[in-house]
Design a protein around this motif. Structure first.
Motif, mmCIF file in Angstrom:
data_model
loop_
_atom_site.group_PDB
_atom_site.id
_atom_site.type_symbol
_atom_site.label_atom_id
_atom_site.label_comp_id
_atom_site.label_asym_id
_atom_site.label_seq_id
_atom_site.Cartn_x
_atom_site.Cartn_y
_atom_site.Cartn_z
ATOM 1 N N GLU A 48 -75.946 40.630 -22.533
ATOM 2 C CA GLU A 48 -75.194 41.026 -21.725
ATOM 3 C C GLU A 48 -74.688 39.844 -20.707
ATOM 4 N N SER A 49 -75.412 38.678 -20.669
ATOM 5 C CA SER A 49 -75.189 37.709 -19.491
ATOM 6 C C SER A 49 -75.412 36.359 -20.212
ATOM 7 N N TRP A 51 -77.100 34.123 -18.655
ATOM 8 C CA TRP A 51 -78.616 34.029 -18.472
ATOM 9 C C TRP A 51 -79.592 34.409 -19.839
ATOM 10 N N ARG A 52 -78.862 35.755 -20.409
ATOM 11 C CA ARG A 52 -79.571 36.381 -21.694
ATOM 12 C C ARG A 52 -79.442 35.375 -22.681
ATOM 13 N N ASP A 125 -89.930 38.162 -18.669
ATOM 14 C CA ASP A 125 -88.747 38.223 -17.846
ATOM 15 C C ASP A 125 -88.789 39.629 -16.888
ATOM 16 N N ARG A 126 -88.798 40.961 -17.501
ATOM 17 C CA ARG A 126 -89.026 42.126 -16.683
ATOM 18 C C ARG A 126 -90.290 42.925 -16.895
ATOM 19 N N PRO A 179 -84.965 44.027 -12.492
ATOM 20 C CA PRO A 179 -84.125 42.975 -11.541
ATOM 21 C C PRO A 179 -83.284 43.761 -10.723
ATOM 22 N N ARG A 183 -84.075 43.379 -6.788
ATOM 23 C CA ARG A 183 -83.099 42.615 -6.036
ATOM 24 C C ARG A 183 -82.277 43.367 -5.020
ATOM 25 N N PHE A 207 -74.938 44.145 -15.211
ATOM 26 C CA PHE A 207 -75.343 42.600 -15.076
ATOM 27 C C PHE A 207 -73.997 41.820 -16.233
ATOM 28 N N ASN A 233 -76.230 39.281 -10.614
ATOM 29 C CA ASN A 233 -76.206 38.013 -11.402
ATOM 30 C C ASN A 233 -74.953 37.149 -11.219
ATOM 31 N N ASP A 261 -78.910 33.800 -10.512
ATOM 32 C CA ASP A 261 -79.373 33.168 -11.936
ATOM 33 C C ASP A 261 -79.132 31.818 -11.764
HETATM 34 O O1 AHR Z 1 -83.792 40.149 -16.192
HETATM 35 C C1 AHR Z 1 -82.879 38.859 -15.884
HETATM 36 C C2 AHR Z 1 -81.591 39.447 -15.469
HETATM 37 O O2 AHR Z 1 -81.046 39.875 -16.656
HETATM 38 C C3 AHR Z 1 -80.649 38.248 -15.076
HETATM 39 O O3 AHR Z 1 -80.418 37.912 -13.798
HETATM 40 C C4 AHR Z 1 -79.508 38.851 -15.601
HETATM 41 O O4 AHR Z 1 -78.364 37.917 -15.809
HETATM 42 C C5 AHR Z 1 -79.826 39.283 -16.961
HETATM 43 O O5 AHR Z 1 -78.917 40.037 -17.638
#
Ligand code: AHR
Length: 327
Positions: A48-49, A51-52, A125-126, A179, A183, A207, A233, A261
């Motif tokens: 998705e991003s 970061w990912r 990460d999560r 997140p 956040r 995201f 993000n 991020d």
């Molecule tokens: O879990 C981390 C988050 O997931 C990041 O901040 C975001 O960019 C990603 O998609």
């Protein structure tokens, strides 16, 4: 004749695909791969991003460097895909399962299945919201509440001395994801003592850059005065910048922007003055994850919670850091 050749080629392709799958990390009866390597099944959220992508690349590079065979599965943002990937890893008897949960809830049943199969699980990460913390060995990742708080603290400082209303719009991450939940909370806590700072609109942008743009367009149409954008993000912030510019406003000036991020694209926009502040969330979890996998596989005890080291960036700090930014 052509048809026969095509059928033979298709059959060969199929055979190759099956044998590639079968050969990839097949465990012998005693566990471990055929060549004795530790096998990790990893279920990723998606792509998705930025970061990912950086997180995926880091994990894919860290596994062979640590001598670990990685079975990687992309859930494309869907919890059901993650659950079936984890079930697949259990069936294949991998040595360790690691995953970054799309959302916090709904994991107890599959985690119990992994525990019953004696396969240690690492959250990366999560977090999950399971009450039974024996369902996983450890959780490696950022403190998302702290990240939100740092974003809010910056705004409080930046607003010092201003008495008029400061209208904030918030682009949230994926609904139900750790997140996004944390956040939001960290930021709300940080601004709570300043009644002139108000979150006037808050909506998910999942995201994603494209969603960040679409939601910001709606915010701009429906909200006459926007002073600040807080995006969970960089990608959503970058999408929003496109919408702000298209509306004839100057990002970073007419609307101040805070994101989380610190990926290269975000840092570039920060150095260019289009973003005002970024709270770092490091995607470089691969090496630590592989070390943890070896430890839990060997039955060594590990900390239940391992926090990632991260920092924050002003525009000046981004200019200095950009040349060495790897992702
Ligand atoms: O879990 C981390 C988050 O997931 C990041 O901040 C975001 O960019 C990603 O998609």
């Amino acid at each position: 004749m052509v048809r026969v050749k095509m059928m033979a080629a298709a059959a060969m392709t199929g055979l190759l695909a099956v044998s590639a799958l079968a050969g990839c990390g097949d465990k012998d009866a005693a566990g471990g791969s055929d060549d004795g390597k530790l096998v990790m099944g990893f279920s990723q959220v998606g792509a998705e991003s930025g970061w990912r992508t950086a997180n995926t690349n880091d994990i894919k590079a860290a596994a062979p460097a640590a001598g670990i065979e990685l079975k990687f599965s992309d859930a494309q943002g869907k919890q059901e895909n993650q659950i079936s990937a984890i079930r697949g890893f259990i069936t294949q008897k991998v040595d360790v399962i690691a995953f970054s949960p799309v959302v916090t809830s709904g994991w107890d049943a599959v985690l119990k299945e992994a525990k019953d199969a004696d396969i240690p699980v690492i959250l990366t990460d999560r977090a999950v919201d399971s009450q039974d913390t024996s369902l996983y060995k450890t959780f490696l990742g950022s403190d998302f509440v702290k990240e939100g708080k740092e974003a809010g603290d910056w705004l409080v400082k930046d607003s010092a001395g201003k008495t008029g209303p400061i209208n904030v719009v918030e682009l949230q991450g994926t609904t139900g994801a750790a997140p996004a939940i944390d956040r939001q909370k960290g930021f709300a806590d940080a601004i709570a003592a300043n009644p002139n700072i108000k979150i006037v609109k808050s909506q998910t942008g999942d995201f994603k850059r494209a969603d960040g743009k679409t939601v910001m367009e709606q915010f701009l149409q429906s909200t006459p005065k926007i002073d600040v954008l807080y995006a969970h993000n960089d990608d959503m912030g970058l999408g929003a910048i496109e919408a702000i510019e298209a509306a004839g406003k100057v990002p970073g000036k007419d609307i101040k922007i805070i994101t989380v991020d610190a990926v290269k694209d975000g840092m570039t926009a920060l150095a260019a003055g289009k973003i005002n502040y970024i709270v770092e969330c490091s995607p470089l979890l691969g090496t630590q994850l592989m070390e943890l996998a070896k430890k839990v596989h060997a039955g060594e005890s590990v900390e239940q919670r391992i926090l990632t080291q991260e920092t924050t960036f002003t525009q000046e700090q981004a200019k200095a850091a950009l040349p060495d930014r790897k992702y």
